[in-house]
Design a protein around this motif. Structure first.
Motif, PDB file in Angstrom:
ATOM      1  N   GLN A  22       0.818  -1.157   0.002  1.00 27.76           N
ATOM      2  CA  GLN A  22      -0.315   0.145  -0.020  1.00 27.76           C
ATOM      3  C   GLN A  22       0.833   1.353   0.067  1.00 27.76           C
ATOM      4  OE1 GLN A  22      -2.437  -0.361   3.649  1.00 27.76           O
ATOM      5  NE2 GLN A  22      -0.644  -0.529   4.819  1.00 27.76           N
ATOM      6  N   ILE A  71       2.269   4.685   1.224  1.00 24.38           N
ATOM      7  CA  ILE A  71       2.542   5.241   2.749  1.00 24.38           C
ATOM      8  C   ILE A  71       3.135   6.684   2.296  1.00 24.38           C
ATOM      9  CG2 ILE A  71       4.571   5.005   4.065  1.00 24.38           C
ATOM     10  CD1 ILE A  71       5.293   2.112   2.634  1.00 24.38           C
ATOM     11  N   ASP A 102       1.283   8.577  10.193  1.00 29.01           N
ATOM     12  CA  ASP A 102       1.545   7.787   8.979  1.00 29.01           C
ATOM     13  C   ASP A 102       0.091   7.432   8.938  1.00 29.01           C
ATOM     14  OD1 ASP A 102       2.259   5.550   8.528  1.00 29.01           O
ATOM     15  OD2 ASP A 102       3.232   4.695   9.167  1.00 29.01           O
ATOM     16  N   ARG A 159      -1.209   4.979   5.408  1.00 27.96           N
ATOM     17  CA  ARG A 159      -1.121   4.503   4.386  1.00 27.96           C
ATOM     18  C   ARG A 159      -3.104   3.556   3.721  1.00 27.96           C
ATOM     19  NH1 ARG A 159       4.127   1.093   5.972  1.00 27.96           N
ATOM     20  NH2 ARG A 159       4.209   2.414   7.973  1.00 27.96           N
ATOM     21  N   LEU A 186      -5.856   7.342  -0.844  1.00 27.80           N
ATOM     22  CA  LEU A 186      -4.431   8.529   0.262  1.00 27.80           C
ATOM     23  C   LEU A 186      -4.289   9.341   0.314  1.00 27.80           C
ATOM     24  CD1 LEU A 186      -1.999   7.343   2.006  1.00 27.80           C
ATOM     25  CD2 LEU A 186      -0.501   6.980   0.381  1.00 27.80           C
TER      26      LEU A 186
END
Ligand code: GLV
Ligand code: MN
Ligand code: MN
Length: 409
Positions: free
Chosen positions: A211, A213, A286, A288, A295
């Motif tokens: 995925q 990031i 963070d 993801r 995203l």
């Protein structure tokens, strides 16, 4: 090639246990943050095993270690690998499995007297975790040319250390050309680090991809003042804004649903005293998602929230991107081969995306790449209790052995 060749699971487990003693911490985990003395000791041990197995070891300028086994022909090797750095409170398997299973494949071929047509390589890449120095997948990014070497060497870590100086200090500022050798294909065995395989009683994961990031650091600037004497209406509290952001990213993931995950893993308040309103908060977010558009949507909403919340509190915001990777898909024919080999070995297998980042997603830009997952007990990783059953470690290594020997013919 002998189709029934098997790895020695107990030899693989003993190497994992021995490497797990390097940088061991109370409770059973390991701490080998990249380019620390513990990382150096781990590297030294793995390099000694590489040499014992007859491999030609080379170290490049960013400390990536690549061990070559000759084939009958010259040419690009089939590469196995991963990383041996860990988070500060890590387990024995994350990364280490991919490297030591690569060595186990080599040991099994050595024992059987088999030379593959193409050369083989076992690599460990510097600072995959990205905990001490950002971005993550640092060494493989330099290897593939996606991160310029001079920028990598100048990178400053969370403790103020500089990558180039740390490499020299631990003796891993190597002289081998970065990005050599070219790779024919890259295969990484890894623990799943999540619950999907275990929950479905699967033994092997054929990883479809990784995925996207997005790592961002926010620095919030307020005004320190007396915790008792400053009326609430007069505060510019950086800690309060940070707390709102922590709560917001949880809501954001819930609202976006699907594969969206969101974490605040680092928060430092200053002056960090009981009776002083914080004048600064440094924090990381963070985000993801397997879907790039989702995203981007998560990033947009996060930035809008941070800007509005900080403005309402009279707190300044600056930010910098620490890592940004789009979702990556692995080579379809290799994914299918992982699945087919697992079925042939009568190992229940399913396809799944990876939640964690991996060197394989970076190598995928320069060669066909894929990953094999084995189950994580209780879906736990980045935790000292991280565990994968020995039979599953061996099963994954057997799939690796078969796939790599096929690719090398
Ligand atoms: C690194 O491995 C990460 O996924 O955080
Ligand atoms: Mn890993
Ligand atoms: Mn990790």
């Amino acid at each position: 090639m002998r189709r029934n060749l098997q790895v020695d699971g107990s030899r693989l487990s003993s190497r994992l246990d021995a490497l797990g003693k390097v940088g061991a911490i109370a409770g059973g985990g390991v701490s080998r943050l990249a380019l620390t003395e513990a990382d150096q000791a781990g590297r030294d041990l793995v390099v000694s095993w590489m040499r014992e197995l007859g491999l030609a070891v080379s170290i490049d300028a960013v400390g990536n270690v690549i061990a070559l086994r000759n084939g009958k022909d010259d040419g690009a090797p089939v590469m196995m690998g991963s990383h041996i750095d860990t988070v500060r409170t890590g387990g024995l398997y994350d990364g280490n499995l991919g490297v030591l299973a690569g060595l186990e494949v080599v040991a099994s071929l050595n024992d059987a007297g088999i030379i593959t047509r193409r050369p083989l390589a076992v690599a460990f890449f510097t600072n995959e975790e990205g905990s001490r120095f950002q971005p993550d997948m640092f060494g493989s990014l330099v290897y593939t040319g996606a991160l310029p070497l001079d920028r990598a060497l100048a990178t400053v870590g969370i403790d103020g250390a500089v990558v180039g100086e740390e490499l020299a200090r631990i003796g891993y500022a190597g002289t081998a050309a970065v990005g050599k050798p070219h790779v024919h294909a890259y295969v990484e065995l890894h623990i799943e680090q999540g619950p999907v395989l275990e929950e479905g009683d699967f033994r092997i994961g054929a990883v479809e991809g990784v995925q996207g990031i997005s790592w961002t650091e926010f620095t919030l600037g307020g005004q320190s003042s007396h915790a008792g004497a400053t009326p609430m209406r007069m505060r510019h509290d950086a800690g309060y804004v940070a707390a709102e952001i922590i709560a917001f990213v949880r809501r954001l993931a819930q609202e976006l649903g699907g594969n969206q995950v969101a974490t605040v893993g680092l928060l430092t308040l200053s002056p960090n005293l009981i009776n002083v309103v914080p004048d600064q908060a440094v924090m990381t977010v963070d985000l993801r998602n397997t879907n790039e558009e989702r995203l981007k949507e998560a990033e947009r909403r996060l930035f809008a929230f941070v800007t509005a919340t900080a403005a309402a509190e009279g707190v300044s915001v600056s930010h910098r991107s620490l890592a940004r990777f789009e979702p990556v898909g692995f080579a379809p024919d290799l994914i299918a081969r992982v699945e087919a080999i697992a079925r042939e070995f009568e190992l229940p297998v399913r396809r799944l995306p990876s939640g964690a980042g991996h060197d394989a997603q970076i190598l995928a830009a320069v060669c066909p790449a894929c990953m094999i997952f084995v189950p994580s007990v209780n879906g736990i990783s980045h935790n000292i209790t991280e565990y994968t059953k020995p039979d599953d470690l061996a099963a994954g290594a057997n799939v690796l052995l078969r796939l790599v020997t096929e690719l090398a013919e």
